[in-house]
Design a protein around this motif. Structure first.
Motif, PDB file in Angstrom:
ATOM      1  N   ALA A  28       0.843  -1.199   0.000  1.00 24.16           N
ATOM      2  CA  ALA A  28       0.000   0.000   0.000  1.00 24.16           C
ATOM      3  C   ALA A  28       0.876   1.246   0.000  1.00 24.16           C
ATOM      4  O   ALA A  28       2.045   1.209   0.385  1.00 24.16           O
ATOM      5  CB  ALA A  28      -0.931   0.003   1.214  1.00 24.16           C
ATOM      6  N   SER A  29       0.298   2.356  -0.450  1.00 22.15           N
ATOM      7  CA  SER A  29       1.034   3.619  -0.504  1.00 22.15           C
ATOM      8  C   SER A  29       1.221   4.174   0.905  1.00 22.15           C
ATOM      9  O   SER A  29       0.495   3.821   1.841  1.00 22.15           O
ATOM     10  CB  SER A  29       0.285   4.632  -1.362  1.00 22.15           C
ATOM     11  OG  SER A  29      -0.935   5.010  -0.738  1.00 22.15           O
ATOM     12  N   ALA A  30       2.193   5.048   1.032  1.00 21.06           N
ATOM     13  CA  ALA A  30       2.475   5.656   2.335  1.00 21.06           C
ATOM     14  C   ALA A  30       1.272   6.436   2.853  1.00 21.06           C
ATOM     15  O   ALA A  30       0.998   6.445   4.053  1.00 21.06           O
ATOM     16  CB  ALA A  30       3.695   6.561   2.228  1.00 21.06           C
ATOM     17  N   SER A  31       0.538   7.093   1.951  1.00 12.63           N
ATOM     18  CA  SER A  31      -0.618   7.877   2.389  1.00 12.63           C
ATOM     19  C   SER A  31      -1.732   6.965   2.905  1.00 12.63           C
ATOM     20  O   SER A  31      -2.432   7.316   3.860  1.00 12.63           O
ATOM     21  CB  SER A  31      -1.131   8.746   1.244  1.00 12.63           C
ATOM     22  OG  SER A  31      -1.523   7.959   0.146  1.00 12.63           O
ATOM     23  N   SER A  32      -1.902   5.798   2.280  1.00 12.38           N
ATOM     24  CA  SER A  32      -2.915   4.851   2.762  1.00 12.38           C
ATOM     25  C   SER A  32      -2.543   4.328   4.146  1.00 12.38           C
ATOM     26  O   SER A  32      -3.386   4.252   5.048  1.00 12.38           O
ATOM     27  CB  SER A  32      -3.058   3.686   1.784  1.00 12.38           C
ATOM     28  OG  SER A  32      -3.581   4.121   0.550  1.00 12.38           O
ATOM     29  N   THR A 187      13.338  10.549   0.139  1.00 11.79           N
ATOM     30  CA  THR A 187      13.724  11.838   0.718  1.00 11.79           C
ATOM     31  C   THR A 187      12.510  12.587   1.281  1.00 11.79           C
ATOM     32  O   THR A 187      12.501  13.809   1.367  1.00 11.79           O
ATOM     33  CB  THR A 187      14.454  12.713  -0.324  1.00 11.79           C
ATOM     34  OG1 THR A 187      13.717  12.720  -1.559  1.00 11.79           O
ATOM     35  CG2 THR A 187      15.860  12.190  -0.574  1.00 11.79           C
ATOM     36  N   GLY A 188      11.495  11.831   1.639  1.00 15.46           N
ATOM     37  CA  GLY A 188      10.415  12.385   2.442  1.00 15.46           C
ATOM     38  C   GLY A 188       9.218  12.972   1.730  1.00 15.46           C
ATOM     39  O   GLY A 188       8.353  13.565   2.381  1.00 15.46           O
ATOM     40  N   THR A 189       9.111  12.807   0.393  1.00 13.63           N
ATOM     41  CA  THR A 189       7.954  13.377  -0.299  1.00 13.63           C
ATOM     42  C   THR A 189       7.319  12.358  -1.250  1.00 13.63           C
ATOM     43  O   THR A 189       7.408  12.487  -2.473  1.00 13.63           O
ATOM     44  CB  THR A 189       8.336  14.645  -1.091  1.00 13.63           C
ATOM     45  OG1 THR A 189       9.346  14.305  -2.048  1.00 13.63           O
ATOM     46  CG2 THR A 189       8.850  15.734  -0.164  1.00 13.63           C
ATOM     47  N   PRO A 190       6.653  11.351  -0.696  1.00  6.18           N
ATOM     48  CA  PRO A 190       5.940  10.406  -1.562  1.00  6.18           C
ATOM     49  C   PRO A 190       4.692  11.053  -2.140  1.00  6.18           C
ATOM     50  O   PRO A 190       4.130  11.983  -1.550  1.00  6.18           O
ATOM     51  CB  PRO A 190       5.571   9.273  -0.600  1.00  6.18           C
ATOM     52  CG  PRO A 190       5.425   9.970   0.727  1.00  6.18           C
ATOM     53  CD  PRO A 190       6.481  11.049   0.736  1.00  6.18           C
ATOM     54  N   LEU A 191       4.258  10.569  -3.279  1.00  4.98           N
ATOM     55  CA  LEU A 191       2.968  10.966  -3.828  1.00  4.98           C
ATOM     56  C   LEU A 191       1.926   9.940  -3.415  1.00  4.98           C
ATOM     57  O   LEU A 191       2.253   8.777  -3.174  1.00  4.98           O
ATOM     58  CB  LEU A 191       3.031  11.071  -5.354  1.00  4.98           C
ATOM     59  CG  LEU A 191       3.977  12.123  -5.928  1.00  4.98           C
ATOM     60  CD1 LEU A 191       3.919  12.111  -7.455  1.00  4.98           C
ATOM     61  CD2 LEU A 191       3.660  13.519  -5.396  1.00  4.98           C
ATOM     62  N   LYS A 192       0.683  10.347  -3.388  1.00  3.61           N
ATOM     63  CA  LYS A 192      -0.391   9.467  -2.903  1.00  3.61           C
ATOM     64  C   LYS A 192      -0.434   8.145  -3.665  1.00  3.61           C
ATOM     65  O   LYS A 192      -0.580   7.084  -3.070  1.00  3.61           O
ATOM     66  CB  LYS A 192      -1.747  10.171  -3.007  1.00  3.61           C
ATOM     67  CG  LYS A 192      -2.921   9.291  -2.592  1.00  3.61           C
ATOM     68  CD  LYS A 192      -4.220  10.044  -2.618  1.00  3.61           C
ATOM     69  CE  LYS A 192      -5.398   9.121  -2.332  1.00  3.61           C
ATOM     70  NZ  LYS A 192      -5.312   8.431  -1.030  1.00  3.61           N
ATOM     71  N   ASN A 193      -0.320   8.194  -4.971  1.00  5.67           N
ATOM     72  CA  ASN A 193      -0.389   6.972  -5.778  1.00  5.67           C
ATOM     73  C   ASN A 193       0.978   6.502  -6.251  1.00  5.67           C
ATOM     74  O   ASN A 193       1.114   5.889  -7.304  1.00  5.67           O
ATOM     75  CB  ASN A 193      -1.329   7.198  -6.969  1.00  5.67           C
ATOM     76  CG  ASN A 193      -2.768   7.353  -6.515  1.00  5.67           C
ATOM     77  OD1 ASN A 193      -3.223   6.651  -5.614  1.00  5.67           O
ATOM     78  ND2 ASN A 193      -3.486   8.287  -7.115  1.00  5.67           N
ATOM     79  N   ASP A 194       1.982   6.822  -5.449  1.00  3.63           N
ATOM     80  CA  ASP A 194       3.357   6.401  -5.738  1.00  3.63           C
ATOM     81  C   ASP A 194       3.783   6.880  -7.125  1.00  3.63           C
ATOM     82  O   ASP A 194       3.438   7.981  -7.522  1.00  3.63           O
ATOM     83  CB  ASP A 194       3.481   4.888  -5.578  1.00  3.63           C
ATOM     84  CG  ASP A 194       3.121   4.429  -4.167  1.00  3.63           C
ATOM     85  OD1 ASP A 194       3.265   5.232  -3.226  1.00  3.63           O
ATOM     86  OD2 ASP A 194       2.684   3.280  -4.001  1.00  3.63           O
TER      87      ASP A 194
END
Length: 347
Positions: A28-32, A187-194
């Motif tokens: 799963a993505s980091a935001s999920s 580096t700390g900035t994932p996007l919601k859908n990778d």
């Protein structure tokens, strides 16, 4: 429980939460993960106050129903309650699979349906208000400040908070007039859908003029983790909460009209950074995104194009973001094709 379960760890709710989230990280993505962690933390906080819940084996249908009633009593929206109970159900299903709880327990988690018309919150930054805010910034003393630059980016891209926060200086291409959203979790900035969220989004020339001025006048020349953030504080890239506060401050209607709540801007406590979210009319980045998507569709951009610009599926846009009225939808359908439907009565 079967006899084999005697050898299983007797997880507390917090231990079970940690185990579940670790399990889901690879798929799963980091935001999920962040959303699930927040929802389950609320459950664990509640469970800590229940004298008869020490481990997950103490859960039963009654206690799960008590949790649902507790959240309903706090006045959460139907869609929020639906999401939270679905997360609990998925969590308990995992625990049942690894034999931490009874096999029957997942069936006892009630996931309430969302009534028709309540699938999403209709609150958004309206086109007229956005136009007035941007005009006020462009012609006022706060032109090209961080608040102004943020509002321009959110409105003209329809991006999520995390996407705009993730932008670096070299992701902005003033000559070609676009910004590039890139997934950089290391580096700390994932996007919601990778990586599926990576895309280039065009900007109006007038917005680029503002962004250029922001860079020249207000952007701090800082580095963070080897990168140059586009939006900055004096110490580096702003945190999500900082960006959210900037958005609250940027969307206050008293910037372009008299306060609709009868306050005076020079004495109102809501204009302070620590109270901006309490202003009844200030809006979060999500509400700006909702308004932007609706506006882009109303301007005649095809749904497929908007979906690519804002990184959302067609179904999600139509169900949750596109708040156009029936008249607006009629105009969208009519504008490109109405001439094809005309005929000369004398032919």
């Amino acid at each position: 429980m079967t006899g084999s379960n005697r050898n299983r760890p007797d997880f507390t709710p917090r231990e079970a939460r940690r185990r579940y989230l670790d399990h889901r990280k690879t798929e799963a993505s980091a935001s999920s993960i962040k959303s699930w962690a927040s929802r389950l933390k609320r459950f664990c906080d509640w469970a800590d106050d229940q004298p008869d819940i020490e481990t997950m084996r103490d859960l039963d249908g009654w206690k799960l129903d008590e949790w649902e009633n507790h959240r309903r009593g706090q006045g959460v929206a139907s869609s929020t309650l639906n999401s939270e109970m679905q997360t609990v159900k998925n969590w308990v299903e995992y625990l049942a699979r690894i034999e931490v709880v009874d096999d029957e327990l997942p069936e006892k988690v009630h996931v309430p349906e969302v009534p028709d018309g309540e699938e999403s919150n209709d609150e958004m930054l309206e086109h007229g208000a956005a136009r007035s805010l941007i005009k006020s910034y462009r012609n006022g003393p706060d032109r090209a400040t961080a608040n102004h630059a943020l509002l321009e980016l959110l409105w003209f891209t329809g991006a999520r908070l995390g996407g705009v926060r993730a932008l670096d200086l070299d992701d902005y291409h003033p000559g070609e007039q676009y910004v590039e959203f890139r997934h950089r979790p290391d580096t700390g900035t994932p996007l919601k859908n990778d990586s599926d969220g990576e895309r280039a989004v065009g900007l109006p020339a007038s917005t680029c003029v503002v962004l250029d001025e922001y860079i020249d006048r207000y952007r701090s020349d800082v580095y963070e983790r080897g990168r140059q953030p586009f939006l900055t504080t004096a110490r580096g890239r702003p945190g999500e909460n900082t960006v959210r506060v900037w958005c609250y401050m940027a969307t206050m209607p008293c910037l372009y009209q008299d306060c609709p709540h009868g306050h005076r801007r020079d004495t109102c406590e809501f204009v302070h950074v620590h109270h901006a979210s309490k202003c009844p009319s200030s809006l979060s980045p999500h509400r700006v995104r909702t308004g932007s998507i609706t506006w882009q569709r109303d301007q005649g951009l095809p749904a497929e194009i908007v979906a690519k610009r804002v990184n959302a599926t067609l179904e999600v846009i139509e169900s949750y973001y596109d708040k156009a009225t029936e008249r607006q939808r009629l105009e969208r359908r009519r504008r490109p094709y109405i001439e094809n439907l005309q005929f000369d009565p004398e032919d």
